[in-house]
Design a protein around this motif. Structure first.
Motif, PDB file in Angstrom:
ATOM      1  N   ASP A 173       0.749  -0.902  -0.217  1.00 35.10           N
ATOM      2  CA  ASP A 173      -0.079   0.166  -0.090  1.00 35.10           C
ATOM      3  C   ASP A 173       0.739   1.531   0.257  1.00 35.10           C
ATOM      4  OD1 ASP A 173      -2.130  -1.286  -0.189  1.00 35.10           O
ATOM      5  OD2 ASP A 173      -2.103  -1.665   1.943  1.00 35.10           O
ATOM      6  N   ALA A 174       1.659   1.166   1.231  1.00 38.39           N
ATOM      7  CA  ALA A 174       2.965   2.412   1.134  1.00 38.39           C
ATOM      8  C   ALA A 174       3.787   2.605  -0.435  1.00 38.39           C
ATOM      9  CB  ALA A 174       3.825   2.370   1.855  1.00 38.39           C
ATOM     10  N   ARG A 222       1.877   1.740  -3.119  1.00 37.82           N
ATOM     11  CA  ARG A 222       1.266   2.162  -4.835  1.00 37.82           C
ATOM     12  C   ARG A 222       0.900   3.665  -4.138  1.00 37.82           C
ATOM     13  NH1 ARG A 222      -1.555  -3.021  -4.817  1.00 37.82           N
ATOM     14  NH2 ARG A 222      -1.851  -2.828  -2.686  1.00 37.82           N
ATOM     15  N   ARG A 223       0.909   4.284  -3.090  1.00 35.50           N
ATOM     16  CA  ARG A 223       0.277   5.258  -2.471  1.00 35.50           C
ATOM     17  C   ARG A 223       1.565   6.518  -3.144  1.00 35.50           C
ATOM     18  NH1 ARG A 223      -1.065   3.446   1.917  1.00 35.50           N
ATOM     19  NH2 ARG A 223       0.880   3.764   3.426  1.00 35.50           N
ATOM     20  N   ALA A 224       3.136   5.541  -2.634  1.00 39.42           N
ATOM     21  CA  ALA A 224       4.270   6.764  -3.777  1.00 39.42           C
ATOM     22  C   ALA A 224       4.310   6.467  -4.828  1.00 39.42           C
ATOM     23  CB  ALA A 224       5.773   6.134  -2.659  1.00 39.42           C
ATOM     24  N   ALA A 261       2.188   6.145  -7.186  1.00 41.30           N
ATOM     25  CA  ALA A 261       0.732   7.049  -7.491  1.00 41.30           C
ATOM     26  C   ALA A 261       1.193   9.108  -7.305  1.00 41.30           C
ATOM     27  CB  ALA A 261      -0.728   6.519  -6.851  1.00 41.30           C
ATOM     28  N   ALA A 262       1.731   8.825  -6.063  1.00 40.02           N
ATOM     29  CA  ALA A 262       1.752  10.421  -5.781  1.00 40.02           C
ATOM     30  C   ALA A 262       2.895  11.260  -6.868  1.00 40.02           C
ATOM     31  CB  ALA A 262       2.002  10.669  -4.622  1.00 40.02           C
TER      32      ALA A 262
END
Length: 279
Positions: free
Chosen positions: A226-227, A229-231, A233-234
């Protein structure tokens, strides 16, 4: 040849390719929908050609990939799969152009066998020869990505001919965008792959490489999808629009200036000045 007939043939090739991808992803609903459309398109093609309908058993069908049911959710090695099909499997998973080295790493992690990169050296040339001798005779071709400035083959980056031109072009920001996009794709695939036994070690090692390149250092503790993916995507949000604009402009030039074969395999630079970006 009648333009409508050519359009139907191209549509059948696109549907066959989409059907293969849906089968590998076990998307039953999509397989059913695509199969029905492919049947209708074949019927329309037969009508235009004046061919009588034949029993379904004589029509070429796309069969689902046969894989053993593994205990850990990793596909067992299959040495009989041709390199061309293995490259297609890895590219279909990534959805972006990739180097032979990355394709081999991805195939080993997710399909349990590494790609023979030495055998890939002649693959692109063989694919181009096949296309030029019998255009659109195959459902897909392994082709090079194209540079956005000269529309020439990008060095050591392979793509699928069924992808839109925009997806096969490479601009100044594209390789980073592709890296982030593939990180998201592989993270999603890894999540589906992981079972009770946990994520296979080759998959984890590959995603740790992505995580280090996105976060800037090795993550502490276990891999956090999840981390990651968040990084990814950002950062992707920062570059995606500018990169998309560059590729869209290049795709428009390619469609205006290049023939079918060159749009797939690249301009051979007989007149590079004409194809350079106008200021």
């Amino acid at each position: 040849m009648d333009e409508h007939l050519v359009a139907l043939e191209k549509r059948m090739q696109q549907l066959q390719e989409a059907l293969r991808q849906a089968l590998t992803q076990h998307d039953t609903a999509q397989v059913h929908s695509l199969g029905e459309e492919l049947t209708r398109t074949r019927h329309a093609w037969n009508v235009l050609c004046g061919i009588s309908e034949v029993p379904d058993t004589t029509l070429p069908e796309v069969q689902p990939e046969v894989r053993p049911e593994p205990a850990p959710a990793v596909v067992e090695p299959n040495q009989d799969v041709p390199v061309r099909d293995q490259v297609h499997q890895a590219l279909a998973l990534l959805t972006v152009p990739a180097s032979p080295k990355l394709l081999s790493q991805v195939h080993q992690a997710f399909f349990s066998t590494p790609l023979n990169t030495a055998r890939m050296t002649t693959l692109r040339r063989d694919e181009e020869r096949s296309f030029r001798s019998a255009p659109y005779g195959r459902a897909y071709y392994i082709c090079p990505a194209l540079t956005s400035d000269l529309l020439s083959p990008a060095r050591a980056l392979l793509a699928l001919s069924t992808w839109p031109l925009e997806q096969r072009l490479v601009g100044p920001l594209t390789q980073r965008v592709h890296f982030l996009t593939s990180a998201l794709r592989l993270a999603d695939a890894a999540e589906h792959l992981a079972g009770e036994a946990g994520m296979p070690q080759p998959v984890q090692q590959l995603l740790l490489h992505y995580s280090r390149n996105i976060h800037g250092d090795a993550p502490r503790g276990p891999l956090d999808l999840d981390a990651l993916r968040r990084a990814a995507a950002a950062e992707l949000e920062i570059h995606a629009d500018d990169d998309a604009d560059t590729r869209a402009e290049a795709a428009q030039r390619a469609r205006q200036q290049l023939g079918d074969a060159e749009q797939i395999f690249g301009n051979i630079l007989r007149n590079t000045a004409r194809l350079r970006r106008t200021s």
